[in-house]
Design a protein around this motif. Structure first.
Motif, PDB file in Angstrom:
ATOM      1  N   ALA A  20       2.639  10.970 -82.791  1.00 53.35           N
ATOM      2  CA  ALA A  20       2.801  11.112 -84.229  1.00 53.35           C
ATOM      3  C   ALA A  20       1.906  12.193 -84.831  1.00 53.35           C
ATOM      4  CB  ALA A  20       2.516   9.771 -84.911  1.00 53.35           C
ATOM      5  N   PHE A  21       0.712  12.362 -84.278  1.00 51.28           N
ATOM      6  CA  PHE A  21      -0.262  13.224 -84.940  1.00 51.28           C
ATOM      7  C   PHE A  21      -0.626  14.501 -84.190  1.00 51.28           C
ATOM      8  CE2 PHE A  21      -1.124   8.972 -86.687  1.00 51.28           C
ATOM      9  CZ  PHE A  21      -0.992   9.262 -88.037  1.00 51.28           C
ATOM     10  N   VAL A  22      -0.534  14.481 -82.861  1.00 49.85           N
ATOM     11  CA  VAL A  22      -0.970  15.656 -82.105  1.00 49.85           C
ATOM     12  C   VAL A  22       0.137  16.712 -82.116  1.00 49.85           C
ATOM     13  CG1 VAL A  22      -1.693  16.525 -79.868  1.00 49.85           C
ATOM     14  CG2 VAL A  22      -2.525  14.309 -80.661  1.00 49.85           C
ATOM     15  N   ARG A  23      -0.165  17.845 -82.665  1.00 52.96           N
ATOM     16  CA  ARG A  23       0.774  18.966 -82.744  1.00 52.96           C
ATOM     17  C   ARG A  23       0.070  20.229 -82.258  1.00 52.96           C
ATOM     18  NH1 ARG A  23       3.484  15.185 -83.590  1.00 52.96           N
ATOM     19  NH2 ARG A  23       4.913  14.739 -85.313  1.00 52.96           N
ATOM     20  N   ARG A  24       0.797  21.105 -81.645  1.00 50.08           N
ATOM     21  CA  ARG A  24       0.224  22.401 -81.249  1.00 50.08           C
ATOM     22  C   ARG A  24       0.925  23.473 -82.066  1.00 50.08           C
ATOM     23  NH1 ARG A  24      -3.523  20.570 -80.871  1.00 50.08           N
ATOM     24  NH2 ARG A  24      -4.687  22.152 -79.790  1.00 50.08           N
ATOM     25  N   ARG A  25       0.723  23.454 -83.358  1.00 49.15           N
ATOM     26  CA  ARG A  25       1.336  24.411 -84.262  1.00 49.15           C
ATOM     27  C   ARG A  25       0.292  24.837 -85.285  1.00 49.15           C
ATOM     28  NH1 ARG A  25       4.972  19.933 -87.607  1.00 49.15           N
ATOM     29  NH2 ARG A  25       3.190  19.039 -88.712  1.00 49.15           N
ATOM     30  N   PRO A  26       0.322  26.023 -85.799  1.00 47.29           N
ATOM     31  CA  PRO A  26       1.258  27.067 -85.376  1.00 47.29           C
ATOM     32  C   PRO A  26       0.894  27.606 -84.000  1.00 47.29           C
ATOM     33  CG  PRO A  26      -0.341  27.948 -86.923  1.00 47.29           C
ATOM     34  CD  PRO A  26      -0.616  26.476 -86.838  1.00 47.29           C
ATOM     35  N   ALA A  27       1.892  27.902 -83.216  1.00 46.07           N
ATOM     36  CA  ALA A  27       1.692  28.419 -81.867  1.00 46.07           C
ATOM     37  C   ALA A  27       1.816  29.933 -81.882  1.00 46.07           C
ATOM     38  CB  ALA A  27       2.719  27.811 -80.910  1.00 46.07           C
ATOM     39  N   LEU A  28       0.964  30.587 -81.108  1.00 44.42           N
ATOM     40  CA  LEU A  28       0.890  32.043 -81.157  1.00 44.42           C
ATOM     41  C   LEU A  28       2.180  32.712 -80.706  1.00 44.42           C
ATOM     42  CD1 LEU A  28      -1.128  34.166 -82.031  1.00 44.42           C
ATOM     43  CD2 LEU A  28      -1.990  34.256 -79.696  1.00 44.42           C
ATOM     44  N   GLU A  29       2.991  32.004 -79.895  1.00 39.90           N
ATOM     45  CA  GLU A  29       4.240  32.617 -79.441  1.00 39.90           C
ATOM     46  C   GLU A  29       5.230  32.833 -80.578  1.00 39.90           C
ATOM     47  OE1 GLU A  29       2.684  29.994 -78.042  1.00 39.90           O
ATOM     48  OE2 GLU A  29       4.148  28.549 -77.245  1.00 39.90           O
ATOM     49  N   HIS A  30       4.946  32.285 -81.752  1.00 42.68           N
ATOM     50  CA  HIS A  30       5.843  32.485 -82.901  1.00 42.68           C
ATOM     51  C   HIS A  30       5.706  33.875 -83.501  1.00 42.68           C
ATOM     52  CE1 HIS A  30       5.833  27.835 -83.619  1.00 42.68           C
ATOM     53  NE2 HIS A  30       6.572  28.208 -82.590  1.00 42.68           N
ATOM     54  N   TRP A  31       4.698  34.627 -83.091  1.00 37.87           N
ATOM     55  CA  TRP A  31       4.493  35.971 -83.617  1.00 37.87           C
ATOM     56  C   TRP A  31       4.629  37.008 -82.507  1.00 37.87           C
ATOM     57  CZ3 TRP A  31       1.324  31.964 -85.433  1.00 37.87           C
ATOM     58  CH2 TRP A  31       1.426  31.695 -86.801  1.00 37.87           C
ATOM     59  N   SER A  32       5.096  38.176 -82.885  1.00 41.83           N
ATOM     60  CA  SER A  32       5.181  39.321 -81.960  1.00 41.83           C
ATOM     61  C   SER A  32       4.268  40.415 -82.460  1.00 41.83           C
ATOM     62  CB  SER A  32       6.619  39.835 -81.872  1.00 41.83           C
ATOM     63  OG  SER A  32       7.482  38.844 -81.360  1.00 41.83           O
ATOM     64  N   ALA A  33       3.743  41.200 -81.539  1.00 41.86           N
ATOM     65  CA  ALA A  33       2.833  42.278 -81.898  1.00 41.86           C
ATOM     66  C   ALA A  33       3.525  43.286 -82.809  1.00 41.86           C
ATOM     67  CB  ALA A  33       2.331  42.969 -80.637  1.00 41.86           C
ATOM     68  N   PRO A  34       2.800  43.901 -83.751  1.00 41.82           N
ATOM     69  CA  PRO A  34       3.403  44.925 -84.613  1.00 41.82           C
ATOM     70  C   PRO A  34       3.780  46.162 -83.811  1.00 41.82           C
ATOM     71  CG  PRO A  34       1.017  44.868 -84.889  1.00 41.82           C
ATOM     72  CD  PRO A  34       1.368  43.702 -84.020  1.00 41.82           C
ATOM     73  N   PRO A  35       4.719  46.971 -84.314  1.00 35.89           N
ATOM     74  CA  PRO A  35       5.052  48.226 -83.623  1.00 35.89           C
ATOM     75  C   PRO A  35       3.808  49.087 -83.440  1.00 35.89           C
ATOM     76  CG  PRO A  35       6.602  47.770 -85.405  1.00 35.89           C
ATOM     77  CD  PRO A  35       5.490  46.774 -85.547  1.00 35.89           C
ATOM     78  N   ASP A  36       3.796  49.872 -82.384  1.00 36.73           N
ATOM     79  CA  ASP A  36       2.614  50.682 -82.084  1.00 36.73           C
ATOM     80  C   ASP A  36       2.183  51.539 -83.264  1.00 36.73           C
ATOM     81  OD1 ASP A  36       2.715  49.548 -79.634  1.00 36.73           O
ATOM     82  OD2 ASP A  36       3.125  51.387 -78.507  1.00 36.73           O
ATOM     83  N   ALA A 249      -3.077  28.768 -78.813  1.00 36.49           N
ATOM     84  CA  ALA A 249      -2.853  29.986 -78.024  1.00 36.49           C
ATOM     85  C   ALA A 249      -3.010  29.736 -76.535  1.00 36.49           C
ATOM     86  CB  ALA A 249      -3.814  31.086 -78.478  1.00 36.49           C
ATOM     87  N   GLU A 250      -2.658  28.544 -76.091  1.00 39.60           N
ATOM     88  CA  GLU A 250      -2.893  28.194 -74.685  1.00 39.60           C
ATOM     89  C   GLU A 250      -2.162  29.107 -73.710  1.00 39.60           C
ATOM     90  OE1 GLU A 250      -2.221  26.071 -77.094  1.00 39.60           O
ATOM     91  OE2 GLU A 250      -3.427  24.241 -76.933  1.00 39.60           O
ATOM     92  N   ARG A 251      -1.036  29.674 -74.123  1.00 39.83           N
ATOM     93  CA  ARG A 251      -0.296  30.578 -73.236  1.00 39.83           C
ATOM     94  C   ARG A 251      -0.912  31.961 -73.160  1.00 39.83           C
ATOM     95  NH1 ARG A 251       5.876  30.830 -74.806  1.00 39.83           N
ATOM     96  NH2 ARG A 251       5.631  32.592 -73.368  1.00 39.83           N
ATOM     97  N   PHE A 252      -1.817  32.275 -74.071  1.00 35.53           N
ATOM     98  CA  PHE A 252      -2.321  33.648 -74.167  1.00 35.53           C
ATOM     99  C   PHE A 252      -3.838  33.753 -74.031  1.00 35.53           C
ATOM    100  CE2 PHE A 252       1.593  33.245 -76.593  1.00 35.53           C
ATOM    101  CZ  PHE A 252       2.369  34.249 -76.024  1.00 35.53           C
ATOM    102  N   LEU A 253      -4.520  32.636 -73.884  1.00 33.52           N
ATOM    103  CA  LEU A 253      -5.978  32.668 -73.784  1.00 33.52           C
ATOM    104  C   LEU A 253      -6.431  31.470 -72.970  1.00 33.52           C
ATOM    105  CD1 LEU A 253      -8.592  34.135 -74.873  1.00 33.52           C
ATOM    106  CD2 LEU A 253      -8.633  32.363 -76.650  1.00 33.52           C
ATOM    107  N   SER A 254      -7.302  31.717 -72.004  1.00 36.08           N
ATOM    108  CA  SER A 254      -7.866  30.625 -71.210  1.00 36.08           C
ATOM    109  C   SER A 254      -9.371  30.786 -71.141  1.00 36.08           C
ATOM    110  CB  SER A 254      -7.266  30.601 -69.797  1.00 36.08           C
ATOM    111  OG  SER A 254      -7.610  31.776 -69.086  1.00 36.08           O
ATOM    112  N   VAL A 255     -10.051  29.673 -70.897  1.00 32.73           N
ATOM    113  CA  VAL A 255     -11.507  29.700 -70.830  1.00 32.73           C
ATOM    114  C   VAL A 255     -11.967  28.674 -69.809  1.00 32.73           C
ATOM    115  CG1 VAL A 255     -11.710  28.033 -72.735  1.00 32.73           C
ATOM    116  CG2 VAL A 255     -13.654  29.483 -72.155  1.00 32.73           C
ATOM    117  N   ARG A 256     -12.954  29.067 -69.045  1.00 30.29           N
ATOM    118  CA  ARG A 256     -13.669  28.119 -68.180  1.00 30.29           C
ATOM    119  C   ARG A 256     -15.117  28.132 -68.633  1.00 30.29           C
ATOM    120  NH1 ARG A 256     -14.084  27.719 -61.514  1.00 30.29           N
ATOM    121  NH2 ARG A 256     -15.039  25.634 -61.524  1.00 30.29           N
TER     122      ARG A 256
END
Length: 387
Positions: A20-36, A249-256
């Protein structure tokens, strides 16, 4: 069995509450990098003290970033293990990477904040990113966080990483830390929507800020006396009208973060009590560490203790059957969590061991008060609400 089931209800409700309460939003995959052509210059500042084991991976991952306008500034904060040399070797002559030798630590500063301050002085970007030496960034991390910061109109963005748990004690104890984080921050979007300053948090592994807002709030100079400078920075931004944003951002950043039991105990002892007090309204701040202790004990240590007392003939109906149901429900819940994160679900059987260590860490952190020892330095931290 009605009474034992009622007594075990908090444990039976754990999956329901999590769903009911645990959500992983907003998720970083919802955004794309800006044009160069529209990409702003980003200066990534990596404060590093005695991080020879991690800094090479960190620098190489940042060098692989797809963001076209990037500079990487490593600030070697008085390391004694060759961190600076390891960073230069990982740079391999890349002109985007600079390794600075940090200046002596001034009075009244924590080392990380001072290293970040020096990095900012050397940075040329209109956006500043602060990355810990123990993180590994996906090539799309910087670009996606730049897009999220702009689209949401935020001044500061903090990314929730994937925790890499490589060893036995990491999986047994760090999972407890993760559970405490989820209990306080189950949904990043609720954190973002909240008007309360003490609801705001930033995770120091990766923080992206607009430089104009950073300068307006005083940046790391304003939180130089804080052991949890990342949280203090986000709360200061919010209090001064510069909105922070928390994203998954679990798909794009990891830490140990830590690799041994000693590192885990030392690392969390230094700031757990102080930082937890920053998350509660003033009247509750003093008792928050004790609430953490009570929660860990109640959920993960009380049922096995009751079962042991039952085995010794010191407890009976309805406590023993209630404890058996609670222990079974809690173990099943943890097994699902471990399985979700790619670990052997059998680690769920060791949750009481991790909880016992976690209780020790909380008590050790409380006992230290404002005295902080970390990486060969001693500090006097400011209590939340006193500055």
């Amino acid at each position: 069995m009605t009474l034992p089931l009622l007594l075990a209800l908090p444990w039976l409700l754990l999956p329901v509450l999590a769903a009911a309460f645990v959500r992983r939003r907003p998720a970083l995959e919802h955004w794309s990098a800006p044009p160069d052509a529209e990409a702003p210059r980003v200066s990534v500042i990596v404060p590093a003290r005695n991080e020879a084991l991690n800094i090479g991976q960190c620098v190489r991952a940042l060098r692989a970033s797809a963001h076209p306008r990037l500079e990487i500034i490593v600030v070697d904060d008085g390391s004694t293990d060759g961190t600076g040399d390891a960073a230069r070797a990982a740079a391999e002559g890349d002109p985007r990477v600079r390794v600075l030798s940090g200046e002596p630590l001034p009075a009244g500063w924590f080392g990380k904040a001072w290293a970040c301050e020096q990095g900012v002085r050397a940075a040329r970007g209109e956006l500043l990113a602060f990355a810990d030496a123990d993180v590994a960034a996906h090539p799309e991390l910087v670009g996606r966080t730049v897009a999220a910061l702009a689209e949401r109109g935020a001044a500061l963005l903090s990314a929730i990483p994937r925790q890499v748990l490589g060893g036995f004690w990491e999986r047994v104890v760090m999972a407890q830390v993760g559970m405490l984080f989820l209990a306080r921050y189950p949904d990043p979007e609720r954190v973002n929507r909240s008007a309360g300053t003490r609801d705001k948090i930033a995770l120091g592994g990766y923080i992206l800020v607009r430089r104009d807002a950073y300068d307006a709030t005083g940046g790391h100079r304003a939180v130089r006396h804080e052991v949890a400078e990342d949280m203090a920075l986000a709360q200061r931004f919010h209090a001064l009208g510069h909105p922070p944003l928390l994203v998954a951002a679990e798909r794009f950043l990891s830490v140990r973060m830590y690799r041994s039991l000693a590192e885990i105990v030392d690392g969390w002892s230094k700031n757990l009590a102080l930082s937890s007090r920053r998350t509660a309204p003033g009247p509750l701040a003093a008792v928050v560490p004790w609430l953490l202790l009570a929660g860990v004990f109640f959920f993960w240590l009380l049922p096995p203790l009751v079962l042991v007392r039952g085995a010794l003939g010191m407890a009976g109906w309805p406590w023993v059957p209630a404890a058996a149901v609670a222990q079974a429900a809690g173990t099943a819940f943890w097994a699902a969590m471990y399985r979700r994160d790619g670990h052997n679900p059998a680690y769920a059987l060791l949750v009481p061991v991790g909880a016992l260590v976690m209780c020790g860490i909380v008590l050790r952190s409380v006992a230290r008060g404002g005295r902080v020892r970390w990486k060969g330095r001693e500090y006097a931290a400011m209590e939340p609400g006193t500055g």
